[in-house]
Design a protein around this motif. Structure first.
Motif, mmCIF file in Angstrom:
data_model
loop_
_atom_site.group_PDB
_atom_site.id
_atom_site.type_symbol
_atom_site.label_atom_id
_atom_site.label_comp_id
_atom_site.label_asym_id
_atom_site.label_seq_id
_atom_site.Cartn_x
_atom_site.Cartn_y
_atom_site.Cartn_z
ATOM 1 N N GLY A 243 8.668 -69.675 -12.962
ATOM 2 C CA GLY A 243 8.942 -68.248 -12.825
ATOM 3 C C GLY A 243 8.394 -67.445 -13.991
ATOM 4 N N PRO A 244 8.535 -66.121 -13.914
ATOM 5 C CA PRO A 244 7.935 -65.239 -14.914
ATOM 6 C C PRO A 244 8.508 -65.380 -16.322
ATOM 7 N N ARG A 245 9.694 -65.932 -16.468
ATOM 8 C CA ARG A 245 10.316 -66.087 -17.788
ATOM 9 C C ARG A 245 10.471 -67.555 -18.187
ATOM 10 N N ALA A 246 9.742 -68.441 -17.527
ATOM 11 C CA ALA A 246 9.883 -69.876 -17.765
ATOM 12 C C ALA A 246 9.584 -70.267 -19.209
ATOM 13 N N VAL A 247 8.537 -69.741 -19.776
ATOM 14 C CA VAL A 247 8.146 -70.113 -21.143
ATOM 15 C C VAL A 247 9.234 -69.738 -22.140
ATOM 16 N N ALA A 248 9.848 -68.585 -21.946
ATOM 17 C CA ALA A 248 10.898 -68.128 -22.862
ATOM 18 C C ALA A 248 12.188 -68.923 -22.731
ATOM 19 N N ALA A 249 12.301 -69.735 -21.687
ATOM 20 C CA ALA A 249 13.522 -70.533 -21.481
ATOM 21 C C ALA A 249 13.624 -71.677 -22.485
ATOM 22 N N GLY A 250 12.551 -71.999 -23.176
ATOM 23 C CA GLY A 250 12.576 -73.031 -24.207
ATOM 24 C C GLY A 250 12.439 -74.435 -23.654
ATOM 25 N N PRO A 251 12.618 -75.425 -24.523
ATOM 26 C CA PRO A 251 12.471 -76.824 -24.118
ATOM 27 C C PRO A 251 13.529 -77.227 -23.083
ATOM 28 N N VAL A 252 13.122 -78.027 -22.129
ATOM 29 C CA VAL A 252 14.023 -78.467 -21.059
ATOM 30 C C VAL A 252 15.254 -79.159 -21.632
ATOM 31 N N GLU A 253 15.083 -79.996 -22.638
ATOM 32 C CA GLU A 253 16.199 -80.756 -23.205
ATOM 33 C C GLU A 253 17.289 -79.868 -23.801
ATOM 34 N N GLU A 254 16.948 -78.635 -24.158
ATOM 35 C CA GLU A 254 17.915 -77.715 -24.746
ATOM 36 C C GLU A 254 18.466 -76.715 -23.732
ATOM 37 N N ASN A 255 17.955 -76.759 -22.505
ATOM 38 C CA ASN A 255 18.387 -75.807 -21.482
ATOM 39 C C ASN A 255 19.839 -76.059 -21.106
ATOM 40 N N LEU A 256 20.598 -74.989 -20.912
ATOM 41 C CA LEU A 256 22.019 -75.119 -20.587
ATOM 42 C C LEU A 256 22.251 -75.806 -19.248
ATOM 43 N N VAL A 257 21.333 -75.705 -18.321
ATOM 44 C CA VAL A 257 21.468 -76.395 -17.032
ATOM 45 C C VAL A 257 21.531 -77.897 -17.255
ATOM 46 N N ILE A 258 20.579 -78.428 -17.987
ATOM 47 C CA ILE A 258 20.523 -79.876 -18.197
ATOM 48 C C ILE A 258 21.675 -80.330 -19.093
ATOM 49 N N ARG A 259 22.046 -79.520 -20.054
ATOM 50 C CA ARG A 259 23.161 -79.885 -20.940
ATOM 51 C C ARG A 259 24.484 -79.916 -20.180
ATOM 52 N N ALA A 260 24.712 -78.942 -19.303
ATOM 53 C CA ALA A 260 25.946 -78.918 -18.503
ATOM 54 C C ALA A 260 25.975 -80.099 -17.537
ATOM 55 N N ALA A 261 24.850 -80.358 -16.890
ATOM 56 C CA ALA A 261 24.785 -81.471 -15.940
ATOM 57 C C ALA A 261 25.032 -82.802 -16.649
ATOM 58 N N ARG A 262 24.426 -82.995 -17.796
ATOM 59 C CA ARG A 262 24.649 -84.238 -18.550
ATOM 60 C C ARG A 262 26.114 -84.386 -18.950
ATOM 61 N N GLY A 263 26.719 -83.295 -19.365
ATOM 62 C CA GLY A 263 28.133 -83.333 -19.742
ATOM 63 C C GLY A 263 29.012 -83.781 -18.587
ATOM 64 N N LEU A 264 28.752 -83.269 -17.396
ATOM 65 C CA LEU A 264 29.535 -83.671 -16.225
ATOM 66 C C LEU A 264 29.271 -85.122 -15.861
ATOM 67 N N LEU A 265 28.005 -85.532 -15.907
ATOM 68 C CA LEU A 265 27.655 -86.918 -15.583
ATOM 69 C C LEU A 265 28.305 -87.912 -16.543
ATOM 70 N N GLU A 266 28.454 -87.535 -17.797
ATOM 71 C CA GLU A 266 29.100 -88.409 -18.780
ATOM 72 C C GLU A 266 30.595 -88.539 -18.516
ATOM 73 N N ARG A 267 31.203 -87.517 -17.902
ATOM 74 C CA ARG A 267 32.653 -87.498 -17.708
ATOM 75 C C ARG A 267 33.119 -88.008 -16.356
ATOM 76 N N VAL A 268 32.203 -88.077 -15.378
ATOM 77 C CA VAL A 268 32.574 -88.513 -14.034
ATOM 78 C C VAL A 268 31.711 -89.713 -13.649
ATOM 79 N N PRO A 269 32.266 -90.914 -13.755
ATOM 80 C CA PRO A 269 31.494 -92.122 -13.431
ATOM 81 C C PRO A 269 31.015 -92.118 -11.973
ATOM 82 N N GLY A 270 29.796 -92.576 -11.764
ATOM 83 C CA GLY A 270 29.247 -92.714 -10.431
ATOM 84 C C GLY A 270 28.791 -91.429 -9.774
#
Length: 84
Positions: free
Chosen positions: A18-45
């Motif tokens: 999208g038009p603001r993709a570059v300004a979103a920063g590195p994928v590893e620091e994106n809140l989407v991936i951080r939130a998803a990882r947090g949930l995956l760590e807390r809910v097995p399977g």
């Protein structure tokens, strides 16, 4: 508004476009991936997949785009896994 989609799959991933993709920063620091990882760590399977974020809102503008994207990621994962 930003748009977030989830394609179920074996591994957690995020692509940003999208038009603001570059300004979103590195994928590893994106809140989407951080939130998803947090949930995956807390809910097995938990099933995951590949997120696709279309970034239209400016990053770091104080209008809650990243926070809303993270909340949307949690809702998509909850729906995929039948969680309330």
């Amino acid at each position: 508004a930003d748009r977030l989609e989830l394609a179920p799959g074996d591994r957690l991933a995020l692509t940003v476009e999208g038009p603001r993709a570059v300004a979103a920063g590195p994928v590893e620091e994106n809140l989407v991936i951080r939130a998803a990882r947090g949930l995956l760590e807390r809910v097995p399977g938990l099933r995951a997949g590949s997120f696709r974020l279309t970034k239209n809102l400016p990053a770091a503008a104080g209008i809650g785009g990243g926070s809303s994207d993270a909340a949307a990621a949690l809702r998509l994962l909850a729906r995929l896994n039948g969680l309330p």
